[in-house]
Each structure stands twice: as C-alpha cells, then as structure tokens.
Design a protein around this motif. Structure first.
Motif, mmCIF file in Angstrom:
data_model
loop_
_atom_site.group_PDB
_atom_site.id
_atom_site.type_symbol
_atom_site.label_atom_id
_atom_site.label_comp_id
_atom_site.label_asym_id
_atom_site.label_seq_id
_atom_site.Cartn_x
_atom_site.Cartn_y
_atom_site.Cartn_z
ATOM 1 N N LEU A 134 48.028 46.115 16.827
ATOM 2 C CA LEU A 134 47.395 45.701 15.571
ATOM 3 C C LEU A 134 46.937 46.913 14.756
ATOM 4 N N PHE A 135 46.498 47.959 15.435
ATOM 5 C CA PHE A 135 46.084 49.181 14.750
ATOM 6 C C PHE A 135 47.267 49.808 14.009
ATOM 7 N N PHE A 136 48.398 49.954 14.688
ATOM 8 C CA PHE A 136 49.566 50.551 14.051
ATOM 9 C C PHE A 136 50.148 49.627 12.979
ATOM 10 N N ALA A 137 49.997 48.316 13.172
ATOM 11 C CA ALA A 137 50.432 47.379 12.130
ATOM 12 C C ALA A 137 49.561 47.518 10.895
ATOM 13 N N ARG A 138 48.256 47.742 11.100
ATOM 14 C CA ARG A 138 47.346 47.949 9.971
ATOM 15 C C ARG A 138 47.729 49.195 9.186
ATOM 16 N N LEU A 139 48.218 50.215 9.893
ATOM 17 C CA LEU A 139 48.657 51.440 9.239
ATOM 18 C C LEU A 139 50.028 51.303 8.588
ATOM 19 N N GLY A 140 50.680 50.165 8.787
ATOM 20 C CA GLY A 140 52.001 49.947 8.201
ATOM 21 C C GLY A 140 53.131 50.546 9.015
ATOM 22 N N MET A 141 52.847 50.955 10.247
ATOM 23 C CA MET A 141 53.862 51.587 11.073
ATOM 24 C C MET A 141 54.641 50.576 11.911
#
Length: 206
Positions: A106-113
């Motif tokens: 979820l963290f990397f999804a929040r960053l758009g990665m």
C-alpha cells in the motif's frame, strides 16, 4: 502523504488507531523505566512502523490490526515469549510479515510505484507475487537487524542459521496469504483529505 498524516481522525476506528500509536510510545517509556534499555530500543523500532499507516492513508481497521501486531511482536521479545512458547516465533513471523507485506504494498501504491488495490489491473497474480516478494525482503532485513543486534548490542539475542531460514520461510508464507487478502479485502487507499466512506472532508474557506 503529509495531508494524510495531518488529517484529524474521524470515527471510532480512526481514534482507536491513533490510540494504539500513543500506546506504542508509552510502551517505549514503560520498557525504559521497568525493563532494560535494550527492551526500550526494541520497542522504539516499532514507532516508525505504527506511524506509517497515518502517512499512507489505509483503512482504519487494518491500521489497528497492523499496529497491534507490531506491538505484540516487540513485547514478545521483552517477555521472552519467543523462547518460552515453542510455536510463538512461528506464529508471529507468519502474521507480522503478512501485515508488513500488505502495508509495504500500500505504501508503494501510494507513491504510484505499484498498482493500487481495487483497480482493474490489480489482479490476484500481481498481489501474490509482489506481496510475497515484499514479505521476503522484509524478513531478510529483519534477520539482518537481529544479527546486528546480537553482534553489536547484546549477545542474548538468539541468531542461528536454521532459525533464520525458518523465520524467512514462515514469513514468506504469511506474505503469500497476505497477497490473497489484499486482493479481496476492501483496503483501497483513500485520497488525501477524504474519509474512508468517500465523502470529502468539510473545509472552511475564508
């Protein structure tokens, strides 16, 4: 993510999630006063982890579960539950690595990665592969931290080859299960400044 962090809590679940963060801070103080400084140090490692959901903007119920799991994992070290109960180490590595893998995704999804959960392109295969990879990576980092702790902090920290490999294997399995849960549970990220139910926050305009 700063807007998520500064956003005031709304509803009982979000207040409870913030209460767990306060509990984590008090745990560090309690461990320092009534136990050993090394125990306080272990609990202090949890603090960045329990603050992370605030930045990411996750579902409050997952926020609570994730933060409590991290606290249980840390306090288990203080009370020597890993050596006192033969299956405790296995259970904690399974559950903790699973929730950490979900939070990392979820963290990397929040960053758009990475693809955001709930979108059309977020498939079960994507969730399984990436959550498992993130969980194994987190397990490897944790085993390195344990080795550093044993080498430079306290020789009482238990580190052995079989234990390390077993912990990583169990953690990987927990991350695999987390991949399934992430695909089917409604844990989509909320836009910054928006309630989990989807209604915009009320703002005052001067």
């Amino acid at each position: 993510m700063i807007r998520n962090f500064l956003r005031p809590p709304h509803g009982a679940a979000e207040w409870a999630a913030d209460a767990v963060r306060v509990l984590a801070l008090l745990s560090v103080v309690a461990a320092f006063v009534w136990w050993e400084p090394t125990d306080a140090g272990v609990l202090a490692l949890v603090l960045p982890g329990v603050v992370l959901p605030r930045f990411v903007g996750v579902h409050p119920l997952f926020d609570i579960v994730y933060s409590l799991v991290l606290l249980v994992a840390a306090w288990s070290n203080v009370f020597d539950l890993y050596t006192g109960i033969w299956w405790w180490d296995i259970a904690v590595h399974f559950v903790a690595t699973g929730v950490v893998a979900m939070m990392a995704y979820l963290f990397f999804a929040r960053l758009g990665m990475l693809v955001e959960p709930g979108s059309r392109s977020f498939t079960l295969g994507t969730s399984l592969v990436l959550c498992t990879a993130l969980g194994l990576a987190a397990s490897a980092v944790w085993e390195m931290v344990e080795w550093l702790g044993k080498t430079y902090v306290s020789s009482s920290i238990f580190v052995a080859y079989d234990d390390t490999i077993g912990d990583m294997a169990v953690g990987g399995l927990g991350a695999l299960v987390a991949g399934v849960l992430l695909r089917f549970l409604p844990l989509g990220l909320r836009p910054p400044g928006v309630l989990m139910l989807g209604s915009p926050l009320e703002t005052k305009h001067s």
